[in-house]
Enzyme design. Structure first.
Site, PDB file in Angstrom:
ATOM      1  N   HIS A 139       2.852  -3.773  -2.382  1.00  0.00           N
ATOM      2  CA  HIS A 139       1.778  -4.700  -2.765  1.00  0.00           C
ATOM      3  C   HIS A 139       0.505  -4.365  -1.968  1.00  0.00           C
ATOM      4  CE1 HIS A 139       0.385  -8.960  -3.778  1.00  0.00           C
ATOM      5  NE2 HIS A 139      -0.443  -8.611  -2.818  1.00  0.00           N
ATOM      6  N   GLU A 140       0.651  -4.120  -0.663  1.00  0.00           N
ATOM      7  CA  GLU A 140      -0.523  -3.793   0.168  1.00  0.00           C
ATOM      8  C   GLU A 140      -1.086  -2.418  -0.195  1.00  0.00           C
ATOM      9  OE1 GLU A 140      -1.785  -6.206   1.653  1.00  0.00           O
ATOM     10  OE2 GLU A 140       0.012  -7.416   1.399  1.00  0.00           O
ATOM     11  N   HIS A 143      -3.328  -2.758  -3.037  1.00  0.00           N
ATOM     12  CA  HIS A 143      -4.654  -3.250  -2.634  1.00  0.00           C
ATOM     13  C   HIS A 143      -5.549  -2.091  -2.211  1.00  0.00           C
ATOM     14  CE1 HIS A 143      -4.576  -7.587  -2.839  1.00  0.00           C
ATOM     15  NE2 HIS A 143      -3.453  -7.679  -2.156  1.00  0.00           N
TER      16      HIS A 143
HETATM   17 ZN   LIG Z   1      -2.218  -9.321  -2.017  1.00  0.00          ZN
END
Ligand SMILES: [Zn+2]
Length: 166
Positions: A139-140, A143
């Protein structure tokens, strides 16, 4: 301790790819500390990427140690210039994000990963993990590449209005 404001979509900083860390000095250490402080000050937050606090660099903080879904855990981490080496065993699970405050979504990701990168002092590191920690890292990583989880939604029925706020 410097807690920074967490940006929300549609802020452009969240949709633009970030740039590699090339120097490992006091500025990078300060950024790492800001990421940790902001992550820890935010209830329920298990990870934070630099562009979520407006800094377009490839570095994120992570700490899944207190989370009930955690199985594999490396404690408090800050990873610079992360590169996914391997990912396998896709699993679909619900995700949320501080930058997308009003929605959650069912996202399919590898459940076992190997990731390489550097700590904020510039020492190489390798993380092999699975389950919730692997998902949080991916998830990071998204980003840092300019994506939020809703960019990975496969159908409108996989997007949900958030019912519970921490
Ligand atoms: Zn996030």
């Amino acid at each position: 301790m410097t807690v920074q404001k967490v940006l929300e979509i549609p802020h452009l900083c969240l949709s633009n790819p970030t740039t590699e860390i090339t120097d490992f000095g006091s500025e990078e250490i300060q950024l790492a500390n800001d990421l940790i402080d902001t992550m820890l000050a935010s209830p329920g937050c298990v990870g934070l990427a630099a562009n979520q606090i407006g800094v377009p660099r490839r570095i994120f903080a992570l700490d899944v140690s207190g989370h009930h879904k955690t199985t594999s855990c490396h404690g408090k981490l800050v990873i610079c210039n992360p590169v996914l080496i391997d990912g396998s065993d896709n699993v679909t699970l619900r995700e949320g994000c501080m930058s997308v405050p009003h929605f959650t979504g069912d996202i399919t990701r590898p459940s076992k990963i190997c990731l390489k990168g550097y700590d904020p002092q510039g020492a190489p590191m390798e993380i092999i993990t699975e389950g919730f920690e692997a998902r949080a890292i991916l998830h990071e990583l998204d980003h840092l590449n300019g994506y939020v989880f809703i960019d990975r939604i496969e159908s409108p029925t996989a997007l949900f209005k958030r019912k519970v706020y921490l």
